[in-house]
Design an enzyme around this catalytic site. Structure first.
Site, PDB file in Angstrom:
ATOM      1  N   CYS A 165       0.891  -1.230  -0.190  1.00 58.27           N
ATOM      2  CA  CYS A 165      -0.068   0.522   0.008  1.00 58.27           C
ATOM      3  C   CYS A 165       0.960   0.913   0.069  1.00 58.27           C
ATOM      4  CB  CYS A 165      -0.864  -0.074   1.430  1.00 58.27           C
ATOM      5  SG  CYS A 165      -0.208  -0.532   3.573  1.00 58.27           S
ATOM      6  N   THR A 166       0.239   2.395   0.105  1.00 61.69           N
ATOM      7  CA  THR A 166       0.930   3.729   0.098  1.00 61.69           C
ATOM      8  C   THR A 166       2.261   3.715   1.370  1.00 61.69           C
ATOM      9  OG1 THR A 166      -0.406   4.487  -1.350  1.00 61.69           O
ATOM     10  CG2 THR A 166       1.333   5.783   0.555  1.00 61.69           C
TER      11      THR A 166
END
Length: 314
Positions: free
Chosen positions: A177-178
């Site tokens: 994810c980010t």
């Protein structure tokens, strides 16, 4: 180099006194001239702040003075202007909302994989690579060969797993994810569901883009970020995407050339599906913003900057 430091941070840690921490943390951030949003819950802390080098360093020192957060990590990038309007410290049930009781990253998580070893892992044909971010984020960039579950919020991820994945068939799963928080919590959920070999990218996409040279990168596109910059690319340089005021989807340079792109009103992603009432609000908001621009001041309504802030890592 730009003089505004943007720091994304999170830490799963037992914070039963998180309500008492809120005001003290807020006052400290304001005193340091920081803007952004920090989320506090019994399971830990999450958020992004921006400010001077000295201000960010002071905040990290302040947080690490708490023995429960002594090893908190953060990812840094830079901006030419302040990407947040103000400072907020909010109380939440979860610092990233999965909505599944019994999932506790403080007790059990998957195996961390350093950015330098990530390419080798996801190149293994036996490894299923899953992007745990939302669909609008995946649309502008992801890792080569990764699966996009097409979720609109992180709360939908458990249902995707239940419908599409099987512990008996999918033996090795790698997630990202980010900044690392969603995939970390996702690994905790997967382990509870019976998956045994689960990996996640340590530091998330941001750390990977910071550390891995362009010529070695398996990342394709740009990475959506939750602030005014909208997206960053390799080396965490500010990206080329903007954001549609109406649907909040990132808009590329090519999409801006489309006749369906009307600044402040619609984009190719929402032109056909935007409810009339939403379109009317967008038109009025755009009109007010233009009037404010002509008068030389920002409109008090919703701005692109505030829209990005409301899209925290949900």
């Amino acid at each position: 180099m730009s003089n505004i430091v943007v720091a994304a941070l999170y830490k799963f840690a037992k914070l039963p006194d998180y309500r008492e921490i809120q005001q003290r943390l807020f006052d400290f951030c304001v005193a340091q001239g920081l803007n952004g949003t920090l989320l506090l819950a019994e399971e830990g802390i999450n958020g992004t702040v921006a400010g001077t080098r000295a201000g960010v360093d002071a905040l990290m020192q302040f947080l690490r003075a708490d023995a429960r957060l002594v090893d908190i990590d953060h990812k840094e990038s830079y901006a030419d202007t302040m990407p947040f309007d103000r400072m907020k410290v909010r109380l939440k049930k979860e610092i990233v909302t999965l909505g599944v009781p019994g999932v506790d990253p403080n007790k059990k998580v998957g195996k961390y994989v350093e950015p330098e070893k990530w390419n080798t892992l996801i190149s293994d044909p036996e490894v299923l690579v899953i992007d745990t971010r939302n669909g609008y984020e995946c649309d502008i960039g992801t890792f080569r060969g990764a699966i996009d579950p097409r979720t609109t919020t992180f709360r939908e991820f458990p249902e995707y797993v239940r419908r599409n994945l099987d512990p008996a068939k999918h033996k090795k799963i790698a997630m990202f994810c980010t900044g690392g928080i969603r995939c970390e919590k996702a690994t905790s959920f997967m382990l509870v569901q019976g998956f045994e070999e689960v990996y996640h990218l340590q530091g998330g996409i941001l750390k990977y883009l910071e550390k891995i040279p362009q010529e070695q990168s398996m990342w394709e596109g740009e990475c959506f970020v939750f602030d005014q910059r909208i997206a960053v690319g390799q080396g965490l340089k500010e990206g080329t995407h903007e954001q549609c005021f109406a649907c909040r989807h990132p808009v590329s340079l090519e999409e801006k050339a489309s006749p369906r792109y009307q600044p402040g009103i619609s984009c190719p992603h929402c032109f056909d599906s935007l409810p009339q009432r939403t379109r009317e609000r967008a038109i009025e908001r755009h009109r007010q913003n233009e009037l404010a621009r002509i008068r030389g001041k920002a409109h008090i309504g919703v701005t692109q900057k505030k829209q990005a802030e409301t899209q925290r890592e949900s």
